[in-house]
Design an enzyme around this catalytic site. Structure first.
Site, PDB file in Angstrom:
ATOM      1  N   GLN A   1       0.850  -1.142  -0.205  1.00 31.34           N
ATOM      2  CA  GLN A   1      -0.082   0.038  -0.014  1.00 31.34           C
ATOM      3  C   GLN A   1       0.894   1.284   0.080  1.00 31.34           C
ATOM      4  OE1 GLN A   1      -3.023  -0.051  -0.776  1.00 31.34           O
ATOM      5  NE2 GLN A   1      -3.821  -2.197  -0.041  1.00 31.34           N
ATOM      6  N   SER A   2       1.825   1.079  -0.723  1.00 29.08           N
ATOM      7  CA  SER A   2       2.957   2.402  -0.709  1.00 29.08           C
ATOM      8  C   SER A   2       2.375   3.667  -1.225  1.00 29.08           C
ATOM      9  CB  SER A   2       4.101   2.045  -1.524  1.00 29.08           C
ATOM     10  OG  SER A   2       5.111   3.128  -1.836  1.00 29.08           O
ATOM     11  N   ASN A   3       2.440   4.820  -0.604  1.00 26.15           N
ATOM     12  CA  ASN A   3       1.991   6.066  -1.187  1.00 26.15           C
ATOM     13  C   ASN A   3       2.781   6.698  -2.374  1.00 26.15           C
ATOM     14  OD1 ASN A   3      -0.139   6.393   0.497  1.00 26.15           O
ATOM     15  ND2 ASN A   3       0.995   7.263   2.015  1.00 26.15           N
TER      16      ASN A   3
ATOM     17  N   ALA B   1       4.787   4.597  -4.355  1.00 25.47           N
ATOM     18  CA  ALA B   1       4.211   3.808  -5.421  1.00 25.47           C
ATOM     19  C   ALA B   1       3.141   4.176  -6.290  1.00 25.47           C
ATOM     20  CB  ALA B   1       4.323   2.293  -4.955  1.00 25.47           C
TER      21      ALA B   1
END
Length: 245
Positions: A146-148, A150
């Protein structure tokens, strides 16, 4: 600039610029011999004068260096994903709740709306510009499921018409949600690896595959934590200084 000399770009050139602006430290010279009392008074006055001169010289030197560095950073290519500068708001109620004291200000980078990315868009402005300058056609980066960062990378690639490969550490969700879903909707290819340590290896493997296919990949380290990424936050500082000056 208007004065006819080139903007310094290196530490050595900054030093020469400082000298050109006469930001020298003062050197104390021997005083004439006097009575002990007079000598003590004169010595204190001389020390205070020298100390003040040194402080003034250092302040002048620091101002010169800051101006040169800020000017050089301002000339870096940038992709305008969102309007700048972000607003600065005064927190008067918090200051009151704390019983007064100095003014409290907050730099509202959360107001950067592009891809709901907030301050992460700052880095991407400079990083994406560098990718375009290198004629890249694929952005590759990594992060958690859930990387911001990315998600912002996927959005930047979509905006610029580039391919995007994301390497996420963790299990592929059975039903993507939140950032994992948004990254897919933005057209990113997502590859999953079991550990954080495996991300860099997979990114290099993806880059090799892209090159073998005749494409030009641009690998962005996790979080865009690079010199360009750091420069983006110096930009934030210049904005803040101009807004509260």
């Amino acid at each position: 600039g208007d004065d006819g000399w080139a903007r310094p770009q290196t530490v050595e050139q900054i030093g020469h610029a400082a000298k050109r602006n006469k930001t020298w430290l003062c050197v104390k010279t021997p005083a004439p011999r006097r009575s002990p009392r007079s000598q003590n008074q004169s010595g204190r006055a001389s020390a205070l004068s020298a100390s003040s001169a040194v402080r003034g010289s250092w302040t002048s030197l620091a101002s010169t260096i800051i101006a040169v560095v800020f000017g050089a950073l301002a000339s870096l290519p940038s992709v305008p994903f969102a309007p700048a500068p972000t607003p600065v708001e005064e927190m008067t109620r918090l200051r009151g709740a704390l019983g007064g004291g100095p003014r409290l200000l907050v730099k509202r980078d959360d107001a950067i709306g592009f891809a709901f990315g907030g301050n992460k868009v700052r880095k991407m402005r400079l990083v994406a510009a560098d990718a375009l300058a290198r004629q890249a056609d694929t952005l590759i980066t990594c992060g958690g499921v859930q990387s911001n960062h990315a998600r912002v990378t996927a959005a930047a690639a979509a905006r610029l018409g580039l391919r995007c490969i994301l390497v996420a550490n963790g299990a592929a969700p059975a039903r993507p949600t939140a950032n994992a879903l948004l990254a897919r909707l933005l057209g990113a290819e997502i590859r999953y690896v079991p550990t954080r340590e495996a991300r860099a290896i997979e990114m290099e493997a993806a880059a090799a595959e892209e090159r073998s296919a005749g494409r030009e990949p641009y690998v962005i380290p996790v979080g865009a934590s690079t010199p360009l990424g750091g420069a983006a936050y110096v930009h934030a500082l210049t904005e803040l200084l101009e807004q509260i000056d």
